[in-house]
Design a protein around this motif. Sequence first.
Motif, PDB file in Angstrom:
ATOM      1  N   GLY A 134       0.815  -1.208   0.000  1.00  0.00           N
ATOM      2  CA  GLY A 134       0.000   0.000   0.000  1.00  0.00           C
ATOM      3  C   GLY A 134       0.845   1.253   0.000  1.00  0.00           C
ATOM      4  O   GLY A 134       2.070   1.199  -0.140  1.00  0.00           O
ATOM      5  N   ASN A 152      -2.022   8.813   7.023  1.00  0.00           N
ATOM      6  CA  ASN A 152      -3.152   8.103   6.435  1.00  0.00           C
ATOM      7  C   ASN A 152      -2.645   7.038   5.469  1.00  0.00           C
ATOM      8  O   ASN A 152      -1.999   7.364   4.461  1.00  0.00           O
ATOM      9  CB  ASN A 152      -4.083   9.061   5.682  1.00  0.00           C
ATOM     10  CG  ASN A 152      -5.024   9.793   6.624  1.00  0.00           C
ATOM     11  OD1 ASN A 152      -5.607   9.196   7.512  1.00  0.00           O
ATOM     12  ND2 ASN A 152      -5.154  11.099   6.428  1.00  0.00           N
ATOM     13  N   ASN A 154      -3.253   3.557   2.967  1.00  0.00           N
ATOM     14  CA  ASN A 154      -4.203   2.848   2.113  1.00  0.00           C
ATOM     15  C   ASN A 154      -3.648   1.445   1.883  1.00  0.00           C
ATOM     16  O   ASN A 154      -2.608   1.274   1.252  1.00  0.00           O
ATOM     17  CB  ASN A 154      -4.395   3.557   0.779  1.00  0.00           C
ATOM     18  CG  ASN A 154      -5.557   2.982  -0.013  1.00  0.00           C
ATOM     19  OD1 ASN A 154      -6.680   2.956   0.470  1.00  0.00           O
ATOM     20  ND2 ASN A 154      -5.295   2.518  -1.224  1.00  0.00           N
ATOM     21  N   TYR A 155      -4.341   0.442   2.424  1.00  0.00           N
ATOM     22  CA  TYR A 155      -3.869  -0.940   2.414  1.00  0.00           C
ATOM     23  C   TYR A 155      -4.458  -1.733   1.250  1.00  0.00           C
ATOM     24  O   TYR A 155      -5.629  -1.570   0.909  1.00  0.00           O
ATOM     25  CB  TYR A 155      -4.271  -1.645   3.709  1.00  0.00           C
ATOM     26  CG  TYR A 155      -3.699  -1.055   4.963  1.00  0.00           C
ATOM     27  CD1 TYR A 155      -2.523  -1.538   5.516  1.00  0.00           C
ATOM     28  CD2 TYR A 155      -4.360   0.003   5.622  1.00  0.00           C
ATOM     29  CE1 TYR A 155      -2.002  -1.000   6.680  1.00  0.00           C
ATOM     30  CE2 TYR A 155      -3.831   0.550   6.784  1.00  0.00           C
ATOM     31  CZ  TYR A 155      -2.664   0.040   7.309  1.00  0.00           C
ATOM     32  OH  TYR A 155      -2.148   0.573   8.464  1.00  0.00           O
ATOM     33  N   THR A 177      -9.211  -3.437  -0.604  1.00  0.00           N
ATOM     34  CA  THR A 177      -8.471  -2.201  -0.364  1.00  0.00           C
ATOM     35  C   THR A 177      -9.217  -1.379   0.681  1.00  0.00           C
ATOM     36  O   THR A 177     -10.438  -1.273   0.619  1.00  0.00           O
ATOM     37  CB  THR A 177      -8.343  -1.383  -1.666  1.00  0.00           C
ATOM     38  OG1 THR A 177      -7.687  -2.173  -2.653  1.00  0.00           O
ATOM     39  CG2 THR A 177      -7.532  -0.116  -1.433  1.00  0.00           C
ATOM     40  N   PHE A 178      -8.465  -0.826   1.636  1.00  0.00           N
ATOM     41  CA  PHE A 178      -9.114  -0.043   2.699  1.00  0.00           C
ATOM     42  C   PHE A 178      -8.128   0.935   3.318  1.00  0.00           C
ATOM     43  O   PHE A 178      -6.929   0.685   3.364  1.00  0.00           O
ATOM     44  CB  PHE A 178      -9.691  -0.967   3.779  1.00  0.00           C
ATOM     45  CG  PHE A 178      -8.685  -1.904   4.394  1.00  0.00           C
ATOM     46  CD1 PHE A 178      -8.108  -1.618   5.621  1.00  0.00           C
ATOM     47  CD2 PHE A 178      -8.319  -3.074   3.750  1.00  0.00           C
ATOM     48  CE1 PHE A 178      -7.182  -2.476   6.191  1.00  0.00           C
ATOM     49  CE2 PHE A 178      -7.395  -3.953   4.319  1.00  0.00           C
ATOM     50  CZ  PHE A 178      -6.821  -3.647   5.536  1.00  0.00           C
ATOM     51  N   PRO A 179      -8.633   2.061   3.813  1.00  0.00           N
ATOM     52  CA  PRO A 179      -7.773   3.073   4.434  1.00  0.00           C
ATOM     53  C   PRO A 179      -7.694   2.911   5.953  1.00  0.00           C
ATOM     54  O   PRO A 179      -8.402   2.090   6.543  1.00  0.00           O
ATOM     55  CB  PRO A 179      -8.477   4.380   4.067  1.00  0.00           C
ATOM     56  CG  PRO A 179      -9.925   4.000   4.082  1.00  0.00           C
ATOM     57  CD  PRO A 179      -9.989   2.578   3.579  1.00  0.00           C
ATOM     58  N   THR A 180      -6.835   3.720   6.557  1.00  0.00           N
ATOM     59  CA  THR A 180      -6.780   3.815   8.016  1.00  0.00           C
ATOM     60  C   THR A 180      -8.180   4.118   8.558  1.00  0.00           C
ATOM     61  O   THR A 180      -8.926   4.888   7.969  1.00  0.00           O
ATOM     62  CB  THR A 180      -5.811   4.940   8.432  1.00  0.00           C
ATOM     63  OG1 THR A 180      -4.491   4.608   7.981  1.00  0.00           O
ATOM     64  CG2 THR A 180      -5.788   5.132   9.948  1.00  0.00           C
ATOM     65  N   SER A 182     -10.854   2.225   8.731  1.00  0.00           N
ATOM     66  CA  SER A 182     -11.960   1.674   7.972  1.00  0.00           C
ATOM     67  C   SER A 182     -11.734   0.173   7.857  1.00  0.00           C
ATOM     68  O   SER A 182     -10.768  -0.360   8.394  1.00  0.00           O
ATOM     69  CB  SER A 182     -12.045   2.321   6.587  1.00  0.00           C
ATOM     70  OG  SER A 182     -13.221   1.892   5.914  1.00  0.00           O
ATOM     71  N   GLY A 184     -11.907  -3.389   5.090  1.00  0.00           N
ATOM     72  CA  GLY A 184     -11.926  -3.828   3.701  1.00  0.00           C
ATOM     73  C   GLY A 184     -12.611  -5.175   3.605  1.00  0.00           C
ATOM     74  O   GLY A 184     -12.221  -6.121   4.288  1.00  0.00           O
TER      75      GLY A 184
END
Length: 207
Positions: A134, A152, A154-155, A177-180, A182, A184
């Motif tokens: 990410g 921040n 994004n994984y 895919t998901f952010p800090t 949040s 996924g």
Amino acid sequence: MKSVIFLISSSLILSACASGKVTLQPPSQKIEIENEKVIDKDFNTAWDDYVAELSKSFFVINNISKDSHIINVSFSTNKPSDFVDCGTSVVNTKHPVLGEKNFRYKVADSISYWLGVNGTNNIVQRERSTSLDGRVNIYMTPKDKKTFLRVNANYVMKIFVSQGNAPFVDSREYSTTFPTNSIGKFSDGNYCRATGRLEEDLMKLAN
């Protein structure tokens, strides 16, 4: 030709009849990751010190702009459970000779295990390989003679699953895919979330 067809058919039948009861304990959906802090240094000093420490880390610096107050880095790991939680899975399977076996593993990690085939002495191998990569935006700006820092991420989490016995193996890939702060979700309904370690490691670089 008939023997080849028979072998392929037998392999597919064995894979289809492989039996295992799966119990999944999902991660908590509660997201409370600390990704902001105030550095007790003026902006110029904090920026220079942070960039120096970041250059020593395993993160790859992609873009850096002091005027925009942004640093963008990327990361990659073959042990995703260090940074994300996708829950824990237990697979229960049985075999006439090998007996009953529970395979317990973190969903985010790679693992290899076997499944018994109903009514036979055969087993089918299942391989799970996982990866995580990410990008991260790091924002730094002056704040009351100090410096404000926000991280921040994004994984991108990937799981590759193959099942069967060579040379006849079926495979599929899942990704999310998901952010800090949040979660996924995968196509099968399972989900992952950040543990906060990545954000913490990046904030710790700001001494």
